[in-house]
Design a protein around this motif. Sequence first.
Motif: not given
Ligand code: UDX
Length: 464
Positions: A162-163, A165, A220, A265, A267, A269, A272-273, A277, A338-339, A442
Amino acid sequence: GPSGPKICCLGAGYVGGPTCAVIAFKCPDVQVTIVDLNADRIAAWNSDSLPIFEPGLDEIVKARRGKNLFFSADVDKGILEADLIFVSVNTPTKKTGVGAGFAADLAYVEAATRRIARVATSSKIVIEKSTVPCRTAESMRAILEANSSGDIRFDILSNPEFLAEGTAISDLMHPDRVLIGSLQTAEGRKAQLALADVYAGWVPREKIITMGLWSSELSKLAANALLAQRISSVNALSAICEATGADVDEVAYACGLDSRIGPKFLKASVGFGGSCFQKDILNLVYLSESLHLPEVAEYWRQVVSLNEYQKLRFSELVIRRLFNTITHKHIAVFGFAFKKNTGDTRESPAITLVKHFIQEQAFVHIYDPKVEQSQIEADLTHPDVGTLHQYKNYVTIHTCPYDASKAVDAIVVMTEWDEFQQLDYQRVYKNMNKPAFIFDGRLILDAKKLRGIGFQVEVIGRQA
Ligand code: UDX
Ligand code: NAD
């Protein structure tokens, strides 16, 4: 040497590397060997510049490497020596064949499983760490049992990761939960306990939860789908905000204070990337369709469609505000990852936006503090995105945000890097073409202050 169990991890990527480095760091008794078919990647893990950027990763790798943490291209030796084997290989969306565009490509998982069966000479606990569709463990079992010799046994566990990045190390050090699925048999429970004992080296027992294999695998996909669904929901609201004068940050704040909803979660934007996801939701869509549940498939598909719509909406906003043409205009793109706090660009919304800009023949100036130039080139010359010719003509990579924004008509913030909040925007403004536009994808900049300087500011989810 270490007296505890020996662990091998197949796949030295964004998951295998950090996860097993943390195990080695927290469990000095456990010997951890991470192997990969990609010898260059292994060489990088053994060098001073690790193949992935993650805050805190360098320190823990350097603390344990050569002691109880090893990186090796000798996959077979890793398998032979291990008691527990993590399978943490990539599971991308299939590009061709049945389920193309939706289903997970399980070829790497299957190849890894066959290799374990072929090479192992003693019993192993095989752990699915990769994100896989529901019931993959059953296929793995069939392959292992059909290909193993004599009296060795394989127990299969599901232990999804569940980590996220950018925060991988702290997520691994302090997980909300560790999930272990197994068959509900005596042997299955015994294997489950062996893995739980490793995690118990630093994770409180009550956070290590156990359940059946299929629930664990599905959890998952479900967790990622629920998280992404929140983002698409708030992004859908951002479009309403822009049309009405409501402010999406205020709406999200008000909603998030409800303890049933919670603040995370939400926010808004540009979209998402990340590698997970979209892939995992499409996987869920495919699963739903295979189960003849078209309404369920359509429900989850909409989370991805809305995300595509959000990216398109944002690039259309840029073009519209720049007087309906960006042809031969100069646009600075702030952030390509992507973040923030990662150099990863997989499914980064920046790729889609830059693609749109290039198709309009705008000159794009990209600055990202962590993404390698070679990665940006690879992303932008991918057949789905653009040609090498387009890249050479329209894209310039910069190593400084001030250079990137010199003589441009607009800045587009694509990644929420902290440093974008700390720039000297007086200086940036002075060197830009006028009117000088900033598009904040953002919601991280102080729009009022920027307007005071003279910028035209456009923010997702808020009227100008
Ligand atoms: C995600 C899950 O959070 C993690 O638990 C799983 O194991 C892998 O997939 P990750 O993709 O690494 O992790 O980053 P995450 O923080 O979830 O962000 C994913 C995308 O959503 C990013 O592009 C981020 O900028 C965007 N995001 C996140 C938003 O646009 N708004 C938010 O509120 C949170
Ligand atoms: P990655 O592409 O970074 O790493 C996978 C590695 O596996 C590659 O280096 C590849 O060379 C190697 N590999 C492939 N087949 C192999 C084999 N047979 N033997 C040895 N090595 C092999 O992928 P990743 O981002 O680490 O993701 C791995 C899995 O974890 C995926 O299923 C993904 O969905 C899941 N996951 C990813 C994240 C994330 O944030 N990236 C989070 C949770 C779960």
